[in-house]
Design an enzyme around this catalytic site. Sequence first.
Site, PDB file in Angstrom:
ATOM      1  N   ASP A   1      13.206  -5.489   5.797  1.00 43.47           N
ATOM      2  CA  ASP A   1      13.320  -4.884   4.468  1.00 43.47           C
ATOM      3  C   ASP A   1      13.583  -3.389   4.609  1.00 43.47           C
ATOM      4  O   ASP A   1      12.738  -2.646   5.095  1.00 43.47           O
ATOM      5  CB  ASP A   1      12.018  -5.111   3.680  1.00 43.47           C
ATOM      6  CG  ASP A   1      12.129  -4.577   2.253  1.00 43.47           C
ATOM      7  OD1 ASP A   1      12.566  -5.341   1.373  1.00 43.47           O
ATOM      8  OD2 ASP A   1      11.796  -3.394   2.027  1.00 43.47           O
TER       9      ASP A   1
ATOM     10  N   TYR B   1      15.640   4.828   2.250  1.00 42.95           N
ATOM     11  CA  TYR B   1      14.859   5.030   3.480  1.00 42.95           C
ATOM     12  C   TYR B   1      15.658   5.818   4.522  1.00 42.95           C
ATOM     13  O   TYR B   1      15.119   6.172   5.569  1.00 42.95           O
ATOM     14  CB  TYR B   1      14.397   3.696   4.090  1.00 42.95           C
ATOM     15  CG  TYR B   1      13.532   2.818   3.200  1.00 42.95           C
ATOM     16  CD1 TYR B   1      13.033   3.284   1.991  1.00 42.95           C
ATOM     17  CD2 TYR B   1      13.219   1.516   3.574  1.00 42.95           C
ATOM     18  CE1 TYR B   1      12.260   2.478   1.170  1.00 42.95           C
ATOM     19  CE2 TYR B   1      12.432   0.701   2.760  1.00 42.95           C
ATOM     20  CZ  TYR B   1      11.965   1.192   1.557  1.00 42.95           C
ATOM     21  OH  TYR B   1      11.195   0.379   0.754  1.00 42.95           O
TER      22      TYR B   1
ATOM     23  N   LYS C   1      18.379  -1.944  -0.594  1.00 43.84           N
ATOM     24  CA  LYS C   1      18.173  -1.643  -2.016  1.00 43.84           C
ATOM     25  C   LYS C   1      19.031  -0.445  -2.416  1.00 43.84           C
ATOM     26  O   LYS C   1      19.233   0.469  -1.615  1.00 43.84           O
ATOM     27  CB  LYS C   1      16.704  -1.286  -2.297  1.00 43.84           C
ATOM     28  CG  LYS C   1      15.684  -2.189  -1.612  1.00 43.84           C
ATOM     29  CD  LYS C   1      14.255  -1.849  -1.946  1.00 43.84           C
ATOM     30  CE  LYS C   1      13.269  -2.606  -1.075  1.00 43.84           C
ATOM     31  NZ  LYS C   1      12.990  -1.985   0.231  1.00 43.84           N
TER      32      LYS C   1
ATOM     33  N   HIS D   1      16.347  -0.725  -6.728  1.00 41.74           N
ATOM     34  CA  HIS D   1      15.089  -0.229  -6.182  1.00 41.74           C
ATOM     35  C   HIS D   1      14.140   0.288  -7.265  1.00 41.74           C
ATOM     36  O   HIS D   1      12.923   0.118  -7.167  1.00 41.74           O
ATOM     37  CB  HIS D   1      15.409   0.909  -5.196  1.00 41.74           C
ATOM     38  CG  HIS D   1      14.354   1.207  -4.194  1.00 41.74           C
ATOM     39  ND1 HIS D   1      14.633   1.779  -2.973  1.00 41.74           N
ATOM     40  CD2 HIS D   1      13.021   1.047  -4.198  1.00 41.74           C
ATOM     41  CE1 HIS D   1      13.513   1.934  -2.288  1.00 41.74           C
ATOM     42  NE2 HIS D   1      12.516   1.498  -3.013  1.00 41.74           N
TER      43      HIS D   1
HETATM   44  N1  LIG Z   1      10.253  -1.418  -3.257  1.00 41.27           N
HETATM   45  C1  LIG Z   1       9.490  -0.376  -3.108  1.00 41.27           C
HETATM   46  O1  LIG Z   1       9.446   0.533  -3.958  1.00 41.27           O
HETATM   47  C2  LIG Z   1       8.642  -0.261  -1.882  1.00 41.27           C
HETATM   48  C3  LIG Z   1       7.671   0.751  -1.804  1.00 41.27           C
HETATM   49  C4  LIG Z   1       6.891   0.837  -0.656  1.00 41.27           C
HETATM   50  C5  LIG Z   1       7.080  -0.046   0.378  1.00 41.27           C
HETATM   51  N2  LIG Z   1       8.049  -1.019   0.282  1.00 41.27           N
HETATM   52  C6  LIG Z   1       8.263  -1.981   1.398  1.00 41.27           C
HETATM   53  O2  LIG Z   1       6.995  -2.486   1.818  1.00 41.27           O
HETATM   54  C7  LIG Z   1       6.862  -2.284   3.238  1.00 41.27           C
HETATM   55  C8  LIG Z   1       5.406  -2.155   3.610  1.00 41.27           C
HETATM   56  O3  LIG Z   1       4.850  -1.025   2.986  1.00 41.27           O
HETATM   57  P1  LIG Z   1       4.010   0.099   3.756  1.00 41.27           P
HETATM   58  O4  LIG Z   1       4.350   0.207   5.162  1.00 41.27           O
HETATM   59  O5  LIG Z   1       4.203   1.314   2.977  1.00 41.27           O
HETATM   60  O6  LIG Z   1       2.518  -0.406   3.576  1.00 41.27           O
HETATM   61  P2  LIG Z   1       1.642  -1.508   4.381  1.00 41.27           P
HETATM   62  O7  LIG Z   1       2.501  -2.449   5.153  1.00 41.27           O
HETATM   63  O8  LIG Z   1       0.681  -2.016   3.369  1.00 41.27           O
HETATM   64  O9  LIG Z   1       0.789  -0.622   5.375  1.00 41.27           O
HETATM   65  C9  LIG Z   1       1.308  -0.080   6.554  1.00 41.27           C
HETATM   66  C10 LIG Z   1       0.139   0.574   7.266  1.00 41.27           C
HETATM   67  O10 LIG Z   1      -0.769  -0.459   7.710  1.00 41.27           O
HETATM   68  C11 LIG Z   1      -1.017  -0.297   9.098  1.00 41.27           C
HETATM   69  N3  LIG Z   1      -1.114  -1.642   9.680  1.00 41.27           N
HETATM   70  C12 LIG Z   1      -0.115  -2.544   9.864  1.00 41.27           C
HETATM   71  N4  LIG Z   1      -0.600  -3.658  10.427  1.00 41.27           N
HETATM   72  C13 LIG Z   1      -1.925  -3.463  10.601  1.00 41.27           C
HETATM   73  C14 LIG Z   1      -2.960  -4.246  11.148  1.00 41.27           C
HETATM   74  N5  LIG Z   1      -2.719  -5.474  11.621  1.00 41.27           N
HETATM   75  N6  LIG Z   1      -4.225  -3.725  11.186  1.00 41.27           N
HETATM   76  C15 LIG Z   1      -4.470  -2.495  10.698  1.00 41.27           C
HETATM   77  N7  LIG Z   1      -3.530  -1.693  10.173  1.00 41.27           N
HETATM   78  C16 LIG Z   1      -2.255  -2.182  10.123  1.00 41.27           C
HETATM   79  C17 LIG Z   1       0.156   0.466   9.654  1.00 41.27           C
HETATM   80  O11 LIG Z   1      -0.249   1.232  10.768  1.00 41.27           O
HETATM   81  P3  LIG Z   1       0.274   0.933  12.291  1.00 41.27           P
HETATM   82  O12 LIG Z   1       1.660   1.441  12.389  1.00 41.27           O
HETATM   83  O13 LIG Z   1      -0.705   1.665  13.110  1.00 41.27           O
HETATM   84  O14 LIG Z   1       0.186  -0.557  12.491  1.00 41.27           O
HETATM   85  C18 LIG Z   1       0.533   1.360   8.473  1.00 41.27           C
HETATM   86  O15 LIG Z   1      -0.262   2.537   8.473  1.00 41.27           O
HETATM   87  C19 LIG Z   1       7.732  -1.059   3.492  1.00 41.27           C
HETATM   88  O16 LIG Z   1       8.139  -0.897   4.840  1.00 41.27           O
HETATM   89  C20 LIG Z   1       8.917  -1.351   2.612  1.00 41.27           C
HETATM   90  O17 LIG Z   1       9.772  -2.288   3.231  1.00 41.27           O
HETATM   91  C21 LIG Z   1       8.817  -1.134  -0.835  1.00 41.27           C
END
Ligand SMILES: NC(=O)c1ccc[n+]([C@@H]2O[C@H](COP(=O)([O-])OP(=O)(O)OC[C@H]3O[C@@H](n4cnc5c(N)ncnc54)[C@H](OP(=O)(O)O)[C@@H]3O)[C@@H](O)[C@H]2O)c1
Length: 285
Positions: free
Chosen positions: A43, A48, A73, A106
Amino acid sequence: MHSLTLANGRQIPQLGYGVFTMSSEEVARCLPEAIAAGYTHIDTANAYFNEVAVGRAVRASGADRESLFVTTKLFPQSYPYAQCGPDIDASLERLGMDYVDLMLFHQPYGDYVEGWRAMEEAVDSGKVRAIGLSNFPVRKVEQILEVARIKPAVIQVEINPYWNQHTYKAALTERGLADAVFEGWYPLGHGDKALLAEPVFRELAEKYGKTPAQVVLRWHLQEGNVVFPTSRNPEHMRENLDVFDFELTAEEMARVNALPQHAYYTVPEEPPAFVLVHNDYSKQA
Ligand SMILES: NC(=O)c1ccc[n+]([C@@H]2O[C@H](COP(=O)([O-])OP(=O)(O)OC[C@H]3O[C@@H](n4cnc5c(N)ncnc54)[C@H](OP(=O)(O)O)[C@@H]3O)[C@@H](O)[C@H]2O)c1
């Protein structure tokens, strides 16, 4: 990898890898590793600023393009009808791909109603296999449904155990989107330590021999959500994929869904300043 079926009949892997906040260098380092670990769903987004790096990393991984599900997006600057088609082409060019599996609007601002026709035309021409919306409130989804020849196949919004979106999902189901797939962003609370420290996740992690993060991801899967947690940590990348060998009971799902529904991390009600900035996405290393 478990998949869900989209309205176009194609499969979407329920667990993917998100690259939000990753620099091109991080994508180059982490994405091939994620693909090697077993991720088949990526994704990304114009906003980004890493589509070029994503395309390069996919090619470096040696993975067959057809074995991957790639989402990108468009930002509101691309929604005007005359702009939308060329910007879809530009996105494909940056990715170095002939098509994407899913293209989303988006953010819910600007000319999304007229732009939807260009998204449908991209489906007709095979450049995009499915189209959907991200961060659209119900009334704005309704505006799209009024003109849609092809309904949104995917709705991507913030979903986490403190913000399970049951009301939003029910509202869209009532309005004719019963076959839409919901994707949850910030699935692990974007690093919010309080979420993973919730007693219910600790207790269930202990019971199933898993980590709290795995229990949260398992809850998402059983809720029917597609998720793509981001991780730069190879151990977490593998851990997040290892959630298909246990199942929460109905009572355990109900306990998670009884958590207070208070903590969405960001839901812009008005366009935040960054949405209105016209970025030049061609400037990517
Ligand atoms: N459409 C939109 O507006 C929108 C907005 C935001 C995000 N997104 C999408 O959603 C995806 C995910 O969002 P996000 O990265 O912001 O939030 P997330 O996946 O909820 O959280 C990522 C965080 O969690 C940690 N993490 C991952 N696996 C873990 C585990 N097994 N145990 C403990 N901590 C863990 C990561 O650290 P480490 O690196 O240390 O593992 C990182 O700090 C984005 O990459 C994007 O594709 C879309």
